[in-house]
Structure formats: structure tokens, C-alpha cells
Design a protein around this motif. Structure first.
Motif, PDB file in Angstrom:
ATOM      1  N   LYS A 227       8.468 -13.758 -11.641  1.00  0.00           N
ATOM      2  CA  LYS A 227       7.951 -12.946 -12.744  1.00  0.00           C
ATOM      3  C   LYS A 227       6.654 -12.225 -12.387  1.00  0.00           C
ATOM      4  CE  LYS A 227      10.047 -16.161 -16.012  1.00  0.00           C
ATOM      5  NZ  LYS A 227       9.811 -17.222 -17.016  1.00  0.00           N
ATOM      6  N   ARG A 228       5.822 -12.913 -11.598  1.00  0.00           N
ATOM      7  CA  ARG A 228       4.540 -12.314 -11.242  1.00  0.00           C
ATOM      8  C   ARG A 228       4.235 -12.620  -9.790  1.00  0.00           C
ATOM      9  NH1 ARG A 228       4.004 -14.003 -16.524  1.00  0.00           N
ATOM     10  NH2 ARG A 228       3.498 -12.316 -17.971  1.00  0.00           N
ATOM     11  N   LEU A 229       3.349 -11.807  -9.226  1.00  0.00           N
ATOM     12  CA  LEU A 229       3.082 -11.874  -7.793  1.00  0.00           C
ATOM     13  C   LEU A 229       1.590 -11.979  -7.534  1.00  0.00           C
ATOM     14  CD1 LEU A 229       3.985 -11.442  -4.770  1.00  0.00           C
ATOM     15  CD2 LEU A 229       3.759  -8.984  -5.203  1.00  0.00           C
ATOM     16  N   ILE A 230       1.217 -12.866  -6.609  1.00  0.00           N
ATOM     17  CA  ILE A 230      -0.144 -12.906  -6.058  1.00  0.00           C
ATOM     18  C   ILE A 230      -0.018 -12.565  -4.586  1.00  0.00           C
ATOM     19  CG2 ILE A 230      -2.105 -14.378  -5.468  1.00  0.00           C
ATOM     20  CD1 ILE A 230      -1.497 -15.975  -8.033  1.00  0.00           C
ATOM     21  N   PHE A 231      -0.721 -11.531  -4.169  1.00  0.00           N
ATOM     22  CA  PHE A 231      -0.615 -11.034  -2.795  1.00  0.00           C
ATOM     23  C   PHE A 231      -1.942 -11.225  -2.086  1.00  0.00           C
ATOM     24  CE2 PHE A 231      -0.442  -7.785   0.550  1.00  0.00           C
ATOM     25  CZ  PHE A 231       0.823  -8.025   1.070  1.00  0.00           C
ATOM     26  N   THR A 232      -1.927 -11.979  -0.971  1.00  0.00           N
ATOM     27  CA  THR A 232      -3.160 -12.212  -0.211  1.00  0.00           C
ATOM     28  C   THR A 232      -3.100 -11.586   1.177  1.00  0.00           C
ATOM     29  OG1 THR A 232      -2.526 -14.310   0.851  1.00  0.00           O
ATOM     30  CG2 THR A 232      -3.342 -14.434  -1.412  1.00  0.00           C
ATOM     31  N   GLY A 233      -2.074 -10.791   1.436  1.00  0.00           N
ATOM     32  CA  GLY A 233      -1.953 -10.116   2.723  1.00  0.00           C
ATOM     33  C   GLY A 233      -2.705  -8.798   2.740  1.00  0.00           C
ATOM     34  N   PRO A 234      -2.543  -7.995   3.785  1.00  0.00           N
ATOM     35  CA  PRO A 234      -3.235  -6.709   3.882  1.00  0.00           C
ATOM     36  C   PRO A 234      -2.782  -5.759   2.782  1.00  0.00           C
ATOM     37  CG  PRO A 234      -2.390  -7.400   6.025  1.00  0.00           C
ATOM     38  CD  PRO A 234      -1.778  -8.307   5.017  1.00  0.00           C
ATOM     39  N   ILE A 235      -3.730  -5.231   2.031  1.00  0.00           N
ATOM     40  CA  ILE A 235      -3.406  -4.380   0.894  1.00  0.00           C
ATOM     41  C   ILE A 235      -2.725  -3.086   1.335  1.00  0.00           C
ATOM     42  CG2 ILE A 235      -5.691  -3.268   0.840  1.00  0.00           C
ATOM     43  CD1 ILE A 235      -5.490  -3.310  -2.225  1.00  0.00           C
ATOM     44  N   ASP A 236      -3.086  -2.561   2.511  1.00  0.00           N
ATOM     45  CA  ASP A 236      -2.440  -1.330   2.975  1.00  0.00           C
ATOM     46  C   ASP A 236      -0.976  -1.576   3.323  1.00  0.00           C
ATOM     47  OD1 ASP A 236      -3.258  -2.913   5.105  1.00  0.00           O
ATOM     48  OD2 ASP A 236      -3.773  -1.234   6.401  1.00  0.00           O
ATOM     49  N   GLU A 237      -0.670  -2.766   3.822  1.00  0.00           N
ATOM     50  CA  GLU A 237       0.719  -3.107   4.132  1.00  0.00           C
ATOM     51  C   GLU A 237       1.552  -3.205   2.863  1.00  0.00           C
ATOM     52  OE1 GLU A 237       3.108  -6.914   6.013  1.00  0.00           O
ATOM     53  OE2 GLU A 237       1.109  -6.426   6.776  1.00  0.00           O
ATOM     54  N   PHE A 238       0.971  -3.754   1.793  1.00  0.00           N
ATOM     55  CA  PHE A 238       1.697  -3.866   0.532  1.00  0.00           C
ATOM     56  C   PHE A 238       2.172  -2.500   0.053  1.00  0.00           C
ATOM     57  CE2 PHE A 238       2.011  -3.894  -4.078  1.00  0.00           C
ATOM     58  CZ  PHE A 238       2.732  -5.053  -4.330  1.00  0.00           C
ATOM     59  N   PHE A 239       1.335  -1.484   0.255  1.00  0.00           N
ATOM     60  CA  PHE A 239       1.670  -0.133  -0.198  1.00  0.00           C
ATOM     61  C   PHE A 239       2.250   0.728   0.928  1.00  0.00           C
ATOM     62  CE2 PHE A 239      -1.546  -1.482  -3.347  1.00  0.00           C
ATOM     63  CZ  PHE A 239      -0.796  -1.294  -4.502  1.00  0.00           C
ATOM     64  N   ASP A 240       2.848   0.058   1.922  1.00  0.00           N
ATOM     65  CA  ASP A 240       3.540   0.763   3.017  1.00  0.00           C
ATOM     66  C   ASP A 240       2.638   1.755   3.740  1.00  0.00           C
ATOM     67  OD1 ASP A 240       6.028  -0.562   2.560  1.00  0.00           O
ATOM     68  OD2 ASP A 240       6.347   0.754   0.831  1.00  0.00           O
ATOM     69  N   PHE A 241       1.342   1.424   3.831  1.00  0.00           N
ATOM     70  CA  PHE A 241       0.374   2.249   4.577  1.00  0.00           C
ATOM     71  C   PHE A 241       0.379   3.691   4.079  1.00  0.00           C
ATOM     72  CE2 PHE A 241       2.164  -1.037   7.415  1.00  0.00           C
ATOM     73  CZ  PHE A 241       1.028  -1.814   7.581  1.00  0.00           C
ATOM     74  N   ARG A 242       0.464   3.837   2.773  1.00  0.00           N
ATOM     75  CA  ARG A 242       0.603   5.165   2.167  1.00  0.00           C
ATOM     76  C   ARG A 242      -0.510   6.120   2.581  1.00  0.00           C
ATOM     77  NH1 ARG A 242       1.529   5.269  -4.203  1.00  0.00           N
ATOM     78  NH2 ARG A 242       3.038   3.715  -3.442  1.00  0.00           N
ATOM     79  N   PHE A 243      -1.710   5.628   2.675  1.00  0.00           N
ATOM     80  CA  PHE A 243      -2.846   6.486   3.033  1.00  0.00           C
ATOM     81  C   PHE A 243      -3.292   6.260   4.482  1.00  0.00           C
ATOM     82  CE2 PHE A 243      -3.663   5.437  -1.582  1.00  0.00           C
ATOM     83  CZ  PHE A 243      -3.071   6.595  -2.065  1.00  0.00           C
ATOM     84  N   GLY A 244      -2.526   5.508   5.244  1.00  0.00           N
ATOM     85  CA  GLY A 244      -2.908   5.159   6.600  1.00  0.00           C
ATOM     86  C   GLY A 244      -3.356   3.712   6.681  1.00  0.00           C
ATOM     87  N   ARG A 245      -3.527   3.219   7.892  1.00  0.00           N
ATOM     88  CA  ARG A 245      -3.880   1.824   8.100  1.00  0.00           C
ATOM     89  C   ARG A 245      -5.381   1.591   7.973  1.00  0.00           C
ATOM     90  NH1 ARG A 245       0.027  -1.454  10.615  1.00  0.00           N
ATOM     91  NH2 ARG A 245       1.960  -0.340  11.106  1.00  0.00           N
ATOM     92  N   LEU A 246      -5.739   0.505   7.316  1.00  0.00           N
ATOM     93  CA  LEU A 246      -7.126   0.075   7.283  1.00  0.00           C
ATOM     94  C   LEU A 246      -7.474  -0.559   8.631  1.00  0.00           C
ATOM     95  CD1 LEU A 246      -7.207  -1.500   3.719  1.00  0.00           C
ATOM     96  CD2 LEU A 246      -8.659   0.386   4.508  1.00  0.00           C
ATOM     97  N   PRO A 247      -8.578  -0.159   9.249  1.00  0.00           N
ATOM     98  CA  PRO A 247      -8.923  -0.682  10.581  1.00  0.00           C
ATOM     99  C   PRO A 247      -9.409  -2.138  10.535  1.00  0.00           C
ATOM    100  CG  PRO A 247      -9.955   1.454  10.169  1.00  0.00           C
ATOM    101  CD  PRO A 247      -9.452   0.956   8.861  1.00  0.00           C
ATOM    102  N   TYR A 248      -8.930  -2.925  11.476  1.00  0.00           N
ATOM    103  CA  TYR A 248      -9.364  -4.302  11.644  1.00  0.00           C
ATOM    104  C   TYR A 248      -9.668  -4.560  13.113  1.00  0.00           C
ATOM    105  CZ  TYR A 248      -7.622  -5.721   7.013  1.00  0.00           C
ATOM    106  OH  TYR A 248      -7.407  -5.862   5.674  1.00  0.00           O
TER     107      TYR A 248
END
Length: 396
Positions: A227-248
């Protein structure tokens, strides 16, 4: 049907899974793409029987009584005060820089805090505006100590010159005028008595929690009902890198087991001037384990690999804010933890963030769900049902 899918079994995900399972009596599926729980804090006994940290040293320290009280439900503790030496000018000297460091490095006899403060002040260079990591250090201790302790280490760690990095990077490292050689000065400096993994195992040992390892979020999302989701992974990955990858920045670890009781005098020795690695850690100092062998880890910063450290530059924060805006518009998804909020947090800060998010869930997510037939169905709860509707949240 699960009430919650939690992506990531590190501190953020595990703390929230336990709280939801215990306090809300709701069903949780927690998944991780790795073959173990505990995230980067995962520890294990290696083939030699030495308790070691798979992803480099994790030292617990905090000023929060509440966070220690919460985690104490799942572990006993052993006291441990972390000490770091640096190999500088072929000498082993305390880090952070303190009065002992200055005396040993320069052959001085500074006897008081005032003596050390005066010495550092004589070396410090005025900087009109503190903008970069280089500015922070040079304005406090001068260029010579900056070159000896900070520049090379920072270049290795970040792949950038300190003049290219935000001031927050080196502002976290203090300079002392006393002889306190502890790396941290927090009220609580402790380690889980039986290791981090054992603590996570106890935290997730609840009938309402199911664990799935070696699991890819995108595959699970298509098959699991939740029913609900808690996401602790990379936020850019969740959105399919829509705006590009966040540098790490990433890390590569070289673990070695040695047939000797001790390798170095303290848990961690830094190498700011020489070597490709940044530091060597010996785990028996951290754990207090008695064993005829010892295990050490060489730590090499890397441009690619698992994401560890968000790169602190203004353009990266701007990119994150674009993803944060998407997160705030995504219903029934909560973004928590280092990777989901693109910030470097200590372990206690992640625990605090997760507990704060649980309080928000209690206030805003109802204990009543509406099934497809439209009839409200109440679930048993340890707390009174909330009335506000759920919403996504990217924490600052």
C-alpha cells in the motif's frame, strides 16, 4: 498484501520497519539488493574468525540519549573511543591536529592551550570569504599544515582539489589546542557488543516483518502487493535518472587477514601524503576481540561503484532539489536516509531521521485503509488512528 514495502535494510529502513511493525502492527516487506541486512554497517566473522566491517570502519558516536535508548532495545554496548593517527612527514601523529601533533611534528614544547592557539594563529592566513574547503583550513591553520594533512587526503577522497569543494567537507574536522587525541568528543562513544549485524537481526526479528535479500526493487514492485513505500536508495535512481545522475564518490576495500595479534597501534591510520589508499583500519581495536590473528582493510576512494559520499558542490545540490521536488509530488512514498536525501549522515543521524519520519507517519498516515470495494477496513493498532491522508516526503 503488505502495508509497507521498505527498500533498503540499512539503518533507515530497518529502524522504520521495526517501528511500523511494533507500533502500528502492520505488515512490512523489507528488501535489499545486497545478500545481507545492515547496509554499510554490516559486519561479519571472516575466514580467520575475526569480526570485521565489510564496508570500512563504522564507529558509533552520538550526543543523543534518545537514540542510544532506542538502539539499546536491540544490543548491548561496549565503550570505545576512536583514535586516529596520520602518517605525516614519516611520523605517526594524532588526527585531528592537536597540541601533541604540533609538538611532535615541529619538535616544539607547547605546554598550554594558549601556546598552541598562538602557534596556529601565527600560521593562519586571512581569507576574505570562506567558500571552499581550502579556505576553511588555510584560515585556521595556514597553508603548510593544510598541505601536510588536508590537501592530499581530500584529493584522494573526492577526486577534486579542496578549492573545488564546499566548505562543509573540511569544516567537519576540528583543530584542537589541547591534548585530547580522541577523534570524536560525543557524550556516547560505544560499539554494539556483539556487532552491528546481530543488532540488525534483533531489530528485524518481528512476525510482521518479512526480509527479502538479493532483491531488485523494480522487479519486486511489479510482483509484490503493498500500500505504501519507504525508499532509502538513491533518489535519482527511483526517478530513472530523469534529470541525470547525482554524483557520488565510491570506495574500494582491500581486506587482509594477518597471522599476528596486532598490526598498528590504533584502529585507523590515515595517509594524507603518500599511498593511493586513504587509510588502514584494524578492527580488533573497535570490537575488543581477543584473537591470535588480525584483519585490516585498505581503503581506496573510487569514481565508480556503490554510492557512498554525495559530492558537496552547489550544482549537485541544485540537481538534488529537482529530484526532491518530484519526491514531494509522489503520493504514498517516503524518501529517507543518506541516498534518498543526498546528504552525508552519521549513523546516529540516520537513526534520528528515521525516528522523526516515523513520528510524521503516525501523525499523517491513517490506520484505516480503503480496499477496492470501497468499504473502510480498520487494522488493529497500538496507537490511535490518524486522520490526515498520507503523502510523500523528502527530508531536508
Amino acid at each position: 498484501m503488505y502495508d509497507w514495502l521498505i527498500v533498503g535494510a540499512g539503518f533507515a529502513g530497518s529502524v522504520l520497519a521495526e517501528r511500523i511493525a511494533t507500533e502500528r502492527d502492520q505488515k512490512v516487506l523489507i528488501i535489499d539488493r545486497r545478500p545481507h541486512i545492515g547496509g554499510n554497517a554490516y559486519d561479519k566473522y571472516d575466514d580467520a574468525g575475526v569480526l570485521m566491517h565489510q564496508y570500512g570502519p563504522h564507529i558509533f558516536h552520538t550526543n543523543s540519549d534518545a537514540i542510544v535508548e532506542h538502539l539499546s532495545k536491540f544490543t548491548e554496548w561496549r565503550p570505545y573511543e576512536h583514535r586516529v593517527l596520520g602518517r605525516v612527514d614519516d611520523k605517526l601523529v594524532p588526527i585531528p591536529i592537536n597540541r601533541t601533533t604540533l609538538n611532535e611534528l615541529y619538535g616544539l614544547d607547547l605546554k598550554t592551550d594558549e601556546d598552541a592557539a598562538a602557534f596556529l594563529e601565527s600560521r593562519a592566513e586571512p581569507v576574505e570569504e570562506i567558500r571552499t574547503s581550502e579556505d576553511v583550513v588555510v584560515s585556521k591553520v595556514g597553508r603548510e599544515l593544510y598541505e601536510k594533512f588536508f590537501r592530499g587526503y581530500t584529493q584522494k577522497q573526492w577526486g577534486l582539489d579542496p578549492s573545488e569543494l564546499d566548505k562543509s567537507v573540511t569544516a567537519r574536522v576540528p583543530t584542537r589546542t589541547n591534548t585530547d587525541d580522541r577523534y570524536f568528543t560525543d557524550t556516547h562513544q560505544i560499539m554494539p557488543k556483539h556487532g552491528y549485524t546481530r543488532m540488525f537481526e534483533r531489530m528485524l526479528d518481528h512476525p510482521n516483518i518479512q526480509i527479502m535479500l538479493n532483491a531488485d526493487f523494480r522487479e519486486v514492485r511489479e510482483t509484490a502487493q503493498f500500500k505504501r513505500l519507504i525508499f532509502t536508495g538513491p533518489i535519482d535512481e527511483f526517478f530513472d535518472f530523469r534529470f541525470g545522475r547525482l554524483p557520488y564518490r565510491s570506495l574500494r576495500f582491500e581486506h587482509r587477514s594477518l597471522e599476528q595479534e596486532q598490526f598498528q597501534p590504533v584502529a585507523t591510520v590515515n595517509y594524507p601524503q603518500t599511498e593511493d589508499y586513504t587509510r588502514i583500519t584494524e578492527y580488533k581495536h573497535l570490537t575488543g576481540q581477543t584473537h591470535p590473528n588480525t584483519t585490516i582493510t585498505y581503503e581506496y576512494p573510487a569514481a565508480t561503484g556503490d554510492p557512498y559520499y554525495p559530492v558537496p558542490r552547489p550544482e549537485n545540490q541544485e540537481l538534488y532539489r529537482r529530484y526532491q521536488a518530484l519526491a514531494n509530488e509522489t503520493a504514498d512514498v517516503h524518501f529517507v536516509g543518506r541516498l534518498a536525501t543526498y546528504r552525508y549522515y552519521n549513523m546516529d543521524q540516520v537513526v534520528g531521521q528515521a525516528l522523526a519520519e516515523f513520528r510524521r507517519i503516525q501523525e499523517s498516515v491513517p490506520m484505516y485503509d480503503t480496499p477496492p470495494n470501497g468499504k473502510a477496513e480498520a487494522r488493529p493498532a497500538a496507537v490511535s488512528p490518524a486522520v490526515a491522508t498520507g503523502s510523500s516526503r523528502a527530508l531536508n
